[in-house]
Design a protein around this motif. Structure first.
Motif, PDB file in Angstrom:
ATOM      1  N   GLY A 105     -11.079  12.264  -2.820  1.00  0.00           N
ATOM      2  CA  GLY A 105      -9.410  12.500  -2.710  1.00  0.00           C
ATOM      3  C   GLY A 105      -8.834  12.241  -3.913  1.00  0.00           C
ATOM      4  N   GLY A 106      -8.827  11.158  -4.713  1.00  0.00           N
ATOM      5  CA  GLY A 106      -8.093  10.831  -5.783  1.00  0.00           C
ATOM      6  C   GLY A 106      -7.299   9.681  -5.704  1.00  0.00           C
ATOM      7  N   GLY A 107      -7.619   8.945  -4.439  1.00  0.00           N
ATOM      8  CA  GLY A 107      -7.083   7.675  -4.137  1.00  0.00           C
ATOM      9  C   GLY A 107      -7.387   6.668  -4.848  1.00  0.00           C
ATOM     10  N   LEU A 108      -8.491   6.608  -5.473  1.00  0.00           N
ATOM     11  CA  LEU A 108      -8.965   5.573  -6.596  1.00  0.00           C
ATOM     12  C   LEU A 108      -8.023   5.554  -7.832  1.00  0.00           C
ATOM     13  CD1 LEU A 108     -13.100   6.084  -6.077  1.00  0.00           C
ATOM     14  CD2 LEU A 108     -11.648   4.076  -5.429  1.00  0.00           C
ATOM     15  N   ILE A 109      -7.401   6.528  -8.162  1.00  0.00           N
ATOM     16  CA  ILE A 109      -6.622   6.587  -9.261  1.00  0.00           C
ATOM     17  C   ILE A 109      -5.112   6.224  -8.806  1.00  0.00           C
ATOM     18  CG2 ILE A 109      -5.788   8.357 -10.992  1.00  0.00           C
ATOM     19  CD1 ILE A 109      -8.378   9.921 -10.267  1.00  0.00           C
ATOM     20  N   ILE A 110      -4.760   6.783  -7.697  1.00  0.00           N
ATOM     21  CA  ILE A 110      -3.327   6.882  -7.448  1.00  0.00           C
ATOM     22  C   ILE A 110      -3.110   5.164  -7.100  1.00  0.00           C
ATOM     23  CG2 ILE A 110      -1.537   7.475  -5.701  1.00  0.00           C
ATOM     24  CD1 ILE A 110      -3.127  10.267  -5.498  1.00  0.00           C
ATOM     25  N   VAL A 111      -3.682   4.746  -6.056  1.00  0.00           N
ATOM     26  CA  VAL A 111      -3.360   3.265  -5.388  1.00  0.00           C
ATOM     27  C   VAL A 111      -3.011   2.445  -6.651  1.00  0.00           C
ATOM     28  CG1 VAL A 111      -4.100   1.438  -3.902  1.00  0.00           C
ATOM     29  CG2 VAL A 111      -4.227   3.812  -3.305  1.00  0.00           C
ATOM     30  N   PRO A 112      -4.261   2.215  -7.760  1.00  0.00           N
ATOM     31  CA  PRO A 112      -3.855   1.233  -8.483  1.00  0.00           C
ATOM     32  C   PRO A 112      -2.682   1.386  -9.607  1.00  0.00           C
ATOM     33  CG  PRO A 112      -6.149   1.879  -8.717  1.00  0.00           C
ATOM     34  CD  PRO A 112      -5.599   2.922  -7.967  1.00  0.00           C
ATOM     35  N   VAL A 113      -2.451   2.743  -9.902  1.00  0.00           N
ATOM     36  CA  VAL A 113      -1.343   3.186 -10.895  1.00  0.00           C
ATOM     37  C   VAL A 113       0.000   2.713  -9.924  1.00  0.00           C
ATOM     38  CG1 VAL A 113       0.125   5.082 -11.710  1.00  0.00           C
ATOM     39  CG2 VAL A 113      -2.579   5.179 -12.075  1.00  0.00           C
ATOM     40  N   LEU A 114       0.127   3.208  -8.739  1.00  0.00           N
ATOM     41  CA  LEU A 114       1.280   2.807  -7.830  1.00  0.00           C
ATOM     42  C   LEU A 114       1.583   1.285  -7.707  1.00  0.00           C
ATOM     43  CD1 LEU A 114       1.767   5.413  -5.127  1.00  0.00           C
ATOM     44  CD2 LEU A 114       2.273   5.551  -7.424  1.00  0.00           C
ATOM     45  N   THR A 115       0.544   0.598  -7.653  1.00  0.00           N
ATOM     46  CA  THR A 115       0.594  -0.713  -7.330  1.00  0.00           C
ATOM     47  C   THR A 115       0.523  -1.594  -8.529  1.00  0.00           C
ATOM     48  OG1 THR A 115      -1.549  -1.100  -7.062  1.00  0.00           O
ATOM     49  CG2 THR A 115      -0.542  -0.957  -5.046  1.00  0.00           C
ATOM     50  N   LEU A 116      -0.162  -1.373  -9.798  1.00  0.00           N
ATOM     51  CA  LEU A 116      -0.112  -2.061 -10.829  1.00  0.00           C
ATOM     52  C   LEU A 116       0.904  -1.685 -11.984  1.00  0.00           C
ATOM     53  CD1 LEU A 116      -4.040  -2.361 -11.281  1.00  0.00           C
ATOM     54  CD2 LEU A 116      -2.486  -4.043 -10.227  1.00  0.00           C
ATOM     55  N   ALA A 117       0.958  -0.400 -12.104  1.00  0.00           N
ATOM     56  CA  ALA A 117       1.942   0.155 -13.038  1.00  0.00           C
ATOM     57  C   ALA A 117       3.368   0.339 -12.595  1.00  0.00           C
ATOM     58  CB  ALA A 117       1.448   1.574 -13.621  1.00  0.00           C
ATOM     59  N   LEU A 118       3.507   0.736 -11.221  1.00  0.00           N
ATOM     60  CA  LEU A 118       4.948   1.013 -10.668  1.00  0.00           C
ATOM     61  C   LEU A 118       5.439  -0.244  -9.989  1.00  0.00           C
ATOM     62  CD1 LEU A 118       4.893   4.852 -10.310  1.00  0.00           C
ATOM     63  CD2 LEU A 118       5.563   3.728 -12.241  1.00  0.00           C
ATOM     64  N   GLY A 119       4.623  -1.197  -9.607  1.00  0.00           N
ATOM     65  CA  GLY A 119       4.838  -2.329  -8.926  1.00  0.00           C
ATOM     66  C   GLY A 119       5.190  -1.804  -7.243  1.00  0.00           C
ATOM     67  N   LEU A 120       4.807  -0.761  -6.833  1.00  0.00           N
ATOM     68  CA  LEU A 120       4.989  -0.603  -5.387  1.00  0.00           C
ATOM     69  C   LEU A 120       4.126  -1.484  -4.558  1.00  0.00           C
ATOM     70  CD1 LEU A 120       5.282   3.245  -5.514  1.00  0.00           C
ATOM     71  CD2 LEU A 120       7.103   1.842  -4.966  1.00  0.00           C
ATOM     72  N   PRO A 121       4.730  -1.762  -3.314  1.00  0.00           N
ATOM     73  CA  PRO A 121       3.962  -2.545  -2.401  1.00  0.00           C
ATOM     74  C   PRO A 121       2.667  -1.823  -2.005  1.00  0.00           C
ATOM     75  CG  PRO A 121       6.252  -2.394  -1.546  1.00  0.00           C
ATOM     76  CD  PRO A 121       6.107  -1.612  -2.786  1.00  0.00           C
ATOM     77  N   ILE A 122       1.430  -2.398  -1.690  1.00  0.00           N
ATOM     78  CA  ILE A 122       0.187  -1.781  -1.522  1.00  0.00           C
ATOM     79  C   ILE A 122       0.482  -0.940  -0.185  1.00  0.00           C
ATOM     80  CG2 ILE A 122      -0.707  -3.853   0.111  1.00  0.00           C
ATOM     81  CD1 ILE A 122      -2.741  -1.805  -2.289  1.00  0.00           C
ATOM     82  N   HIS A 123       1.187  -1.279   0.887  1.00  0.00           N
ATOM     83  CA  HIS A 123       1.197  -0.294   1.897  1.00  0.00           C
ATOM     84  C   HIS A 123       2.069   1.039   1.620  1.00  0.00           C
ATOM     85  CE1 HIS A 123       4.446  -3.141   2.603  1.00  0.00           C
ATOM     86  NE2 HIS A 123       5.238  -1.994   3.035  1.00  0.00           N
ATOM     87  N   ILE A 124       2.749   0.926   0.748  1.00  0.00           N
ATOM     88  CA  ILE A 124       3.451   2.284   0.586  1.00  0.00           C
ATOM     89  C   ILE A 124       2.546   2.934  -0.593  1.00  0.00           C
ATOM     90  CG2 ILE A 124       5.769   2.937  -0.802  1.00  0.00           C
ATOM     91  CD1 ILE A 124       6.716   1.657   1.357  1.00  0.00           C
TER      92      ILE A 124
END
Lengths: 296, 111
Positions: free
Chosen positions: A34-53
């Motif tokens: 799917g690509g989730g293994l790339i997207i979730v870390p970038v959104l949480t670690l790099a962009l600081g979004l909450p995990i559920h978002i």
């Protein structure tokens, strides 16, 4: 709670979201994940979004990615639609059970076991050469025709596609269906327990156990991921965890990446795809061990 | 009995087209919403939370996202129709089972 949701999405972040989408789309469509293994870390670690978002946005992006890739693969004749539907009947109940079991199993133990499994599968994908691939797929049309006549489930799952790289029609028979269904069930359980799309389990099982050529495996896995991810994304949508301004650039990027990935897949040899996938699994396994040890 | 007119390559064409048309529609809607958002707020004044003046853009993007999530379900419905026409009872059952299981899993997770 509200404050943590107000994350600035300046022009740099919008480009970062689009760029993340392109990379996830490229890798996701080429490897049948799917690509989730790339997207979730970038959104949480790099962009600081909450995990559920991050997870909700990732699931929507995965649907966009897999729908684009599934459309192109299926139109090109690579997807085994019947096999995808059949395996989903085992994967979805597995996902339901996994969802209930998630509360009672320690995630760190599970991540460690899963990491070990990934390393074994990665080794098998990279090192073994004499397994079902486009290079040795069944091309004896007489045997396929005789299978057609016996009207068995295996015969009805027999499929073929035109391999652009090898300039020939590849016809193959699906083997070990009960094993495939069993592993599909386990893939469903693990996808719920670990929050993954399941492509990293489905691809090796379909290719190594069921004898499906790598390109058809990737295409069929992509078709299955559309359903699994959409079901998950509906729940996040229901809970209001999908932020329109986060998902819009992500979706636009992932669709572009996905189209490029599909074109590359059609031209690359199945053996190379398998090796790239094996290396990808190794990296995922290392990440899982680091996460289990709380190092990331 | 095998109906040659309704062989699997036709289903692949239907599903492939269904996915591509669906993604084109939803992407167009999301794109319109995104352009509207940038027009209203500019590139550097966007936050993940929706402000009142950004509401129309957010609604348009959300509609596109909802349409996107319906695409895979539509493909399974398309398979049910195809297998019904080609009188393939086994795969009518399998496709209907997938639809029911997906509905059950969503319902259980929402409870």
């Amino acid at each position: 709670m509200i404050l943590c949701l107000i994350t600035p999405l300046n022009d740099i972040n919008l480009w970062a979201l689009g760029g993340t989408g392109i990379i996830a789309g490229l890798l996701g469509s080429m490897l049948g994940v799917g690509g989730g293994l790339i997207i979730v870390p970038v959104l949480t670690l790099a962009l600081g979004l909450p995990i559920h978002i991050a997870v909700g946005s990732s699931l929507v992006a995965i649907v966009a990615n897999s729908c684009t890739a599934a459309g192109l693969y299926t139109k090109a004749g690579l997807t085994n639609v019947k096999l995808g539907l059949l395996l989903e009947t085992a994967t979805i109940p597995g996902a339901i059970i996994g969802g209930f079991a998630a509360a009672s199993i320690s995630p760190s133990i599970l991540s460690a076991l899963f990491g070990l499994l990934l390393i074994y599968v990665a080794y098998t994908m990279v090192a073994r050469n004499q397994l079902a691939s486009e290079d040795i797929a069944i091309t004896n049309s007489a045997s396929i025709r005789s299978d057609d006549a016996d009207n068995s489930l295996s015969a009805s799952l027999t499929d073929s596609y035109h391999d652009q790289n090898q300039e020939k029609v590849v016809t193959y028979k699906v083997k070990h269906i009960p094993f495939g269904l069993g592993f599909g069930f386990i893939a469903g359980i693990l996808s719920s327990l670990l929050g993954i799309g399941g492509g990293i389990i489905k691809v090796p099982v379909m290719h190594l156990v069921m004898g499906v050529p790598m390109k058809a495996t990737i295409a069929t896995s992509t078709l299955m991921i559309t359903l699994t991810a959409a079901a998950g994304a509906f729940i996040y949508h229901y809970h209001g965890d999908i932020q329109p301004f986060v998902v819009a650039p992500l979706i636009i990027g992932i669709v572009i990446g996905s189209r490029i990935g599909v074109e590359l897949t059609k031209r690359i040899r199945g053996l190379w795809l398998r090796r790239i996938f094996g290396v990808f699994l190794f990296l995922v396994a290392i990440l899982m061990f680091l996460k289990t040890a709380n190092l990331i | 009995m095998k109906n040659l007119k309704w062989d699997i390559s036709r289903l692949k064409n239907w599903i492939g087209l269904g996915f591509l048309v669906g993604i084109a529609f939803s992407l167009t809607i999301i794109g319109i919403g995104f352009i509207m958002l940038v027009y209203i707020s500019g590139f550097s004044n966007i936050q993940s939370q929706v402000r009142l003046e950004q509401l129309p853009a957010a609604i348009i993007i959300s509609s596109g996202v909802l349409l996107l999530l319906l695409i895979p379900i539509m493909q399974v419905i398309l398979s049910v129709v195809f297998f019904s026409i080609s009188r393939n009872r086994l795969f009518i059952g399998i496709s209907v089972a997938v639809l029911c299981l997906a509905a059950i899993s969503v319902a259980l997770l929402l409870i």
